[in-house]
Motif scaffolding. Structure first.
Motif, PDB file in Angstrom:
ATOM      1  N   VAL A  69      36.523  23.375  53.565  1.00 34.34           N
ATOM      2  CA  VAL A  69      36.409  24.279  52.418  1.00 34.34           C
ATOM      3  C   VAL A  69      37.702  24.159  51.626  1.00 34.34           C
ATOM      4  N   ILE A  70      37.603  23.650  50.397  1.00 31.96           N
ATOM      5  CA  ILE A  70      38.783  23.357  49.594  1.00 31.96           C
ATOM      6  C   ILE A  70      38.741  24.154  48.297  1.00 31.96           C
ATOM      7  N   ALA A  71      39.808  24.888  48.037  1.00 31.63           N
ATOM      8  CA  ALA A  71      39.952  25.625  46.779  1.00 31.63           C
ATOM      9  C   ALA A  71      40.755  24.771  45.802  1.00 31.63           C
ATOM     10  N   VAL A  72      40.306  24.748  44.550  1.00 28.76           N
ATOM     11  CA  VAL A  72      40.968  23.949  43.518  1.00 28.76           C
ATOM     12  C   VAL A  72      41.343  24.875  42.369  1.00 28.76           C
ATOM     13  N   VAL A 121      33.474  23.024  47.888  1.00 28.13           N
ATOM     14  CA  VAL A 121      34.538  23.103  46.892  1.00 28.13           C
ATOM     15  C   VAL A 121      34.445  24.433  46.150  1.00 28.13           C
ATOM     16  N   VAL A 122      35.549  25.161  46.128  1.00 31.33           N
ATOM     17  CA  VAL A 122      35.616  26.448  45.452  1.00 31.33           C
ATOM     18  C   VAL A 122      36.614  26.299  44.305  1.00 31.33           C
ATOM     19  N   ALA A 123      36.099  26.203  43.105  1.00 25.22           N
ATOM     20  CA  ALA A 123      36.929  25.900  41.933  1.00 25.22           C
ATOM     21  C   ALA A 123      37.298  27.173  41.193  1.00 25.22           C
ATOM     22  N   SER A 124      38.496  27.176  40.593  1.00 18.76           N
ATOM     23  CA  SER A 124      38.877  28.300  39.733  1.00 18.76           C
ATOM     24  C   SER A 124      39.549  27.781  38.479  1.00 18.76           C
ATOM     25  N   ASP A 125      39.450  28.562  37.430  1.00 20.28           N
ATOM     26  CA  ASP A 125      40.122  28.267  36.176  1.00 20.28           C
ATOM     27  C   ASP A 125      40.106  29.543  35.352  1.00 20.28           C
ATOM     28  N   ALA A 126      40.978  29.598  34.356  1.00 25.42           N
ATOM     29  CA  ALA A 126      41.002  30.762  33.468  1.00 25.42           C
ATOM     30  C   ALA A 126      39.954  30.663  32.366  1.00 25.42           C
ATOM     31  N   ASP A 127      39.403  29.458  32.163  1.00 23.56           N
ATOM     32  CA  ASP A 127      38.421  29.219  31.107  1.00 23.56           C
ATOM     33  C   ASP A 127      37.026  29.152  31.730  1.00 23.56           C
ATOM     34  N   PRO A 128      36.216  30.212  31.612  1.00 23.35           N
ATOM     35  CA  PRO A 128      34.926  30.248  32.305  1.00 23.35           C
ATOM     36  C   PRO A 128      33.933  29.205  31.814  1.00 23.35           C
ATOM     37  N   VAL A 129      33.965  28.875  30.535  1.00 23.02           N
ATOM     38  CA  VAL A 129      33.000  27.907  29.997  1.00 23.02           C
ATOM     39  C   VAL A 129      33.293  26.506  30.531  1.00 23.02           C
ATOM     40  N   ARG A 130      34.550  26.077  30.410  1.00 16.53           N
ATOM     41  CA  ARG A 130      34.918  24.750  30.901  1.00 16.53           C
ATOM     42  C   ARG A 130      34.773  24.667  32.414  1.00 16.53           C
ATOM     43  N   LEU A 131      35.054  25.765  33.112  1.00 18.94           N
ATOM     44  CA  LEU A 131      34.892  25.788  34.564  1.00 18.94           C
ATOM     45  C   LEU A 131      33.428  25.578  34.949  1.00 18.94           C
ATOM     46  N   ALA A 132      32.523  26.272  34.262  1.00 15.58           N
ATOM     47  CA  ALA A 132      31.097  26.124  34.556  1.00 15.58           C
ATOM     48  C   ALA A 132      30.634  24.692  34.324  1.00 15.58           C
ATOM     49  N   GLU A 133      31.149  24.067  33.269  1.00 17.45           N
ATOM     50  CA  GLU A 133      30.786  22.671  32.992  1.00 17.45           C
ATOM     51  C   GLU A 133      31.273  21.748  34.102  1.00 17.45           C
ATOM     52  N   ALA A 134      32.495  21.968  34.585  1.00 17.12           N
ATOM     53  CA  ALA A 134      33.059  21.123  35.646  1.00 17.12           C
ATOM     54  C   ALA A 134      32.295  21.295  36.950  1.00 17.12           C
ATOM     55  N   ASP A 142      34.963  30.257  40.285  1.00 14.66           N
ATOM     56  CA  ASP A 142      35.429  31.630  40.098  1.00 14.66           C
ATOM     57  C   ASP A 142      36.441  31.644  38.955  1.00 14.66           C
ATOM     58  N   THR A 143      36.241  32.538  38.006  1.00  7.73           N
ATOM     59  CA  THR A 143      37.237  32.725  36.956  1.00  7.73           C
ATOM     60  C   THR A 143      38.333  33.628  37.519  1.00  7.73           C
ATOM     61  N   VAL A 144      39.521  33.063  37.709  1.00  7.83           N
ATOM     62  CA  VAL A 144      40.613  33.793  38.363  1.00  7.83           C
ATOM     63  C   VAL A 144      41.856  33.744  37.476  1.00  7.83           C
ATOM     64  N   ASP A 145      42.493  34.887  37.290  1.00  7.64           N
ATOM     65  CA  ASP A 145      43.767  34.944  36.577  1.00  7.64           C
ATOM     66  C   ASP A 145      44.881  34.749  37.600  1.00  7.64           C
ATOM     67  N   LEU A 146      45.374  33.519  37.712  1.00  7.88           N
ATOM     68  CA  LEU A 146      46.387  33.220  38.721  1.00  7.88           C
ATOM     69  C   LEU A 146      47.770  33.737  38.339  1.00  7.88           C
ATOM     70  N   LEU A 147      47.900  34.367  37.175  1.00 11.52           N
ATOM     71  CA  LEU A 147      49.141  35.062  36.837  1.00 11.52           C
ATOM     72  C   LEU A 147      49.174  36.460  37.450  1.00 11.52           C
ATOM     73  N   ASP A 148      48.098  36.825  38.113  1.00 10.65           N
ATOM     74  CA  ASP A 148      47.965  38.119  38.782  1.00 10.65           C
ATOM     75  C   ASP A 148      47.912  37.858  40.290  1.00 10.65           C
ATOM     76  N   LEU A 149      48.971  38.249  41.016  1.00  8.26           N
ATOM     77  CA  LEU A 149      49.021  37.984  42.456  1.00  8.26           C
ATOM     78  C   LEU A 149      47.858  38.640  43.186  1.00  8.26           C
ATOM     79  N   ALA A 150      47.504  39.844  42.788  1.00  8.16           N
ATOM     80  CA  ALA A 150      46.394  40.540  43.443  1.00  8.16           C
ATOM     81  C   ALA A 150      45.092  39.771  43.258  1.00  8.16           C
ATOM     82  N   ALA A 151      44.893  39.201  42.073  1.00  9.48           N
ATOM     83  CA  ALA A 151      43.682  38.422  41.810  1.00  9.48           C
ATOM     84  C   ALA A 151      43.665  37.152  42.658  1.00  9.48           C
ATOM     85  N   ASP A 201      40.905  35.737  49.861  1.00  9.68           N
ATOM     86  CA  ASP A 201      40.170  36.539  50.839  1.00  9.68           C
ATOM     87  C   ASP A 201      38.662  36.379  50.677  1.00  9.68           C
ATOM     88  N   LYS A 202      38.214  36.366  49.425  1.00  6.26           N
ATOM     89  CA  LYS A 202      36.786  36.209  49.144  1.00  6.26           C
ATOM     90  C   LYS A 202      36.289  34.847  49.631  1.00  6.26           C
TER      91      LYS A 202
END
Length: 251
Positions: free
Chosen positions: A13-16, A38-51, A67-76, A82-83
């Motif tokens: 299980v790899i997070a990107v 593969v568990v992908a994240s990005d701040a741009d939901p449209v481009r993420l969905a395409e990828a 997952d749309t994740v704000d990586l500038l937020d440690l809690a997020a 965890d999710k």
């Protein structure tokens, strides 16, 4: 190249992080091809969905989620880690592909606003993903944290002060994580590792189409980067932990 799902990444299980750009797309495809979830994240939901859709369609049956994740937020970032572990039972890797570049014509013309932006994109996101994923990666029998860095971190040029300093700080932070993994391994030995893949710059097909006469000397194709990322899981943790893995000649 493993295309049968029977290698070191089969069932992993790899997070990107930063998965929506060209390097992210190539990496999602390569990991799915190798049999990983593969568990992908990005701040741009449209481009993420395409990828994510592109990786799913290319490898029918592969599990690729976004997952749309704000990586500038440690809690997020912690919530994402965890999710992911809760949903899939484990996390075997975090690949940090969040990028950005700003530069100037000379050192004297450096705009410190560039530093303010790059500190967030290139350092803060590394801090948050590493802190969020350290424990779950240590629980894996093949955990890997991979930072994609640039040769400029080791040999800064006058107009790239902010960029090179940001990359160098991200490298130092990753090496500190590697030391944490080393200490956690103890007498039983390492199972998790943090490493840095170093490129001069990246190139992809769209760039070549836009500049057909450009040579892109020393650049690493995003597909080759994706192969190198996948190959890290073929190496023992103790061989890659705390290492800079050069995909371009050292400066």
């Amino acid at each position: 190249m493993d295309t049968n799902g029977n290698g070191a990444l089969d069932g992993a299980v790899i997070a990107v992080a930063g998965a929506a750009g060209p390097a992210g797309r190539a990496t999602l495809l390569r990991l799915a091809e190798a049999g990983a979830t593969v568990v992908a994240s990005d701040a741009d939901p449209v481009r993420l969905a395409e990828a994510v859709d592109a990786a799913r369609y290319a490898h029918g049956g592969a599990t690729v989620t976004g997952d749309t994740v704000d990586l500038l937020d440690l809690a997020a970032a912690r919530e994402w880690a965890d999710k992911t572990e809760k949903e899939f039972g484990r996390v075997d890797g975090l690949i940090h592909l969040v990028g950005g570049w700003r530069g100037s014509a000379s050192f004297a013309e450096t705009d410190l606003a560039d530093w303010n932006l790059l500190e967030k994109l290139l350092i803060r996101t590394v801090q948050h993903t590493s802190l969020a994923f350290q424990d779950v990666l240590q629980r894996s029998d093949r955990g890997r944290f991979l930072l994609i860095s640039a040769a400029g971190a080791s040999q800064p040029t006058a107009g790239n002060a902010a960029y090179a300093a940001s990359k160098a700080a991200a490298e130092a932070w990753t090496l500190a994580l590697a030391d944490a993994f080393r200490k956690a391994g103890g007498e039983e030995g390492l199972t998790s590792a943090a490493a840095i893949l170093v490129v001069k710059a990246l190139v992809h097909d769209a760039m070549r189409a836009e500049r057909p006469n450009a040579k892109f000397a020393g650049f690493t194709d995003v597909k080759d980067l994706a192969d190198a990322i996948a190959g890290v899981w073929d190496q023992p943790a103790q061989e890659v932990n705390g290492q800079r893995l050069w995909l371009t000649p050292k400066p």
